[in-house]
Design an enzyme around this catalytic site. Sequence first.
Site, PDB file in Angstrom:
ATOM      1  N   LYS A 163      -6.336 -41.459 -45.257  1.00 49.76           N
ATOM      2  CA  LYS A 163      -6.034 -42.278 -44.106  1.00 49.76           C
ATOM      3  C   LYS A 163      -7.150 -42.395 -43.845  1.00 49.76           C
ATOM      4  O   LYS A 163      -8.561 -41.479 -44.022  1.00 49.76           O
ATOM      5  CB  LYS A 163      -5.199 -42.449 -42.916  1.00 49.76           C
ATOM      6  CG  LYS A 163      -4.872 -42.297 -40.968  1.00 49.76           C
ATOM      7  CD  LYS A 163      -4.374 -42.199 -40.687  1.00 49.76           C
ATOM      8  CE  LYS A 163      -4.072 -43.172 -39.632  1.00 49.76           C
ATOM      9  NZ  LYS A 163      -3.067 -42.780 -38.574  1.00 49.76           N
ATOM     10  N   SER A 204       0.634 -45.063 -37.687  1.00 51.05           N
ATOM     11  CA  SER A 204      -0.266 -46.013 -37.623  1.00 51.05           C
ATOM     12  C   SER A 204      -0.390 -45.142 -39.003  1.00 51.05           C
ATOM     13  O   SER A 204      -1.251 -46.107 -39.258  1.00 51.05           O
ATOM     14  CB  SER A 204      -1.174 -45.679 -36.778  1.00 51.05           C
ATOM     15  OG  SER A 204      -1.594 -44.233 -36.840  1.00 51.05           O
ATOM     16  N   SER A 238       3.060 -40.995 -36.088  1.00 54.32           N
ATOM     17  CA  SER A 238       2.744 -41.044 -37.614  1.00 54.32           C
ATOM     18  C   SER A 238       1.984 -40.902 -38.619  1.00 54.32           C
ATOM     19  O   SER A 238       1.635 -41.434 -39.367  1.00 54.32           O
ATOM     20  CB  SER A 238       1.305 -41.883 -36.876  1.00 54.32           C
ATOM     21  OG  SER A 238       1.383 -42.538 -35.589  1.00 54.32           O
TER      22      SER A 238
END
Length: 487
Positions: A81, A156, A180
């Site tokens: 990420k 996210s 997330s």
Amino acid sequence: MCTDIQKLTIAQAKHALERTEFSCVDLVSACFGRIRTHDGEVRAFLSLNEERSLAEAEEVDRKIKNKEPLRALEGIPVAVKDIIATKGLRTTAASKILENFIPAHDATVVTRLKQAGAIIVGKANCDEFAHGSSTENSAFGPSHNPWDLSRSPGGSSGGSAAALAAGFCLAALGTDTGGSTRQPAGWCNLYGLRPTYGRISRHGIISMTSSTDTPGIFAKTAEDLALVLAVLSGHDPSHDATSLPSPADDYPSTLDAPLQGLAIGLPKEFFVGSNDPSEEVVSEAIAQFEELGATVKQVTLPHTKYAIAAYYIITPSEISSNLGRFDGIRYGHRSDKANTLLEVYTKTRGENFGPEAKRRIMLGTYALSSGYYDAYYKKAQKVRTIIADEVKKVLEKIDVLLTPVSPHPAIKLGEKSDDPLAMYLEDVYMITAALAGIPGISIPAGFVDGLPVGVQLMAKQLGEATLLRAAYQYEKITDWTTQHAKL
């Protein structure tokens, strides 16, 4: 390479590399081949690391040829990420303010991946500074769900989930502040783990909500999840004062223990009857756990109804502090329209933060301001303590809590992006684990109209081995993980 990279697991790849069924260069090349073919429509990545990845793959092949010992994740392609620092590789947090930021060091999780031999293939898209549940708050545009490109992969950490579900890598790292990792895993038919707060070091992760941020892991199987968790877990005293000194379990070795007698609690506040078809999937999963020998009973967490409200006071408050460092002086982009020091701050932040980041900064600054601190932030922290104590007491009598991951399968892109409160409610089943600091795992549990549906398990602090064992045993009697998105 004749093997279907989308179906390949870490455990299978390790075995195949050791037996020279294919080379590591073949494996990494297959990942980038799929990325070139499909990421134009999935948009999982913000940066790629192809040249370095292939060089590292060649080194792995040299070690295999010379029969040198291989490390735990030797040659395994992993996506990271873009809120996790990678030395020499652009790290944007999906924000214009860090668009060209290249860190001088690796996050601890990246260091440990590299020490285990993993290959970082690229940086995955996410909501800006992890503020969101759909990746639609990314400054570089949303990612798309490989199961239905018109839908969100969740957030996210949606880019990480989309990358793994699309077959661009064999594992992916996300973060989990309020769901997330678990929510995107549920929407993309993946396993997603939020570890106990402090089980994995947060060093090098761009802070969102420091008191609930954790790294997160995406994998195709429970076994793969255990392999990655074993590499990442452990004390990090030099960098993260919140990392736990407790030794990590040997997670892969605990998977085979049967579930006979496992006590599963169903919090009645999480089963209120929404009439969404995904409820039937969750009910079937509960029945399957009973077939495995688990006992199921209803429990109650009466203060859960205050969790969303408390979380969305605490989170913006910490965000307003953490984002204060992005002022045009120390990191990232600086406005070229500023004539005074004050304008450097205001124009840099005004031009480069997106709408959701600005909203959270304003909400948090208000909640922390003189005259309102006690009424909002302090009260929210008191509620958090009550919720954490409540969860702890319930988990003294049972082994795991079982809940839905999401009120529904993946939403259409744009379906709720103009309604921040509706987006905040997407976290409704995720917040409890975050506030209590306990581990939670999302496991594939079925489909509704061709869209994946996940089930969440939560355990007491440092109960990751119990979660992985339950997930692994459930996986053995179902076939959800054998189904893959068709691109």
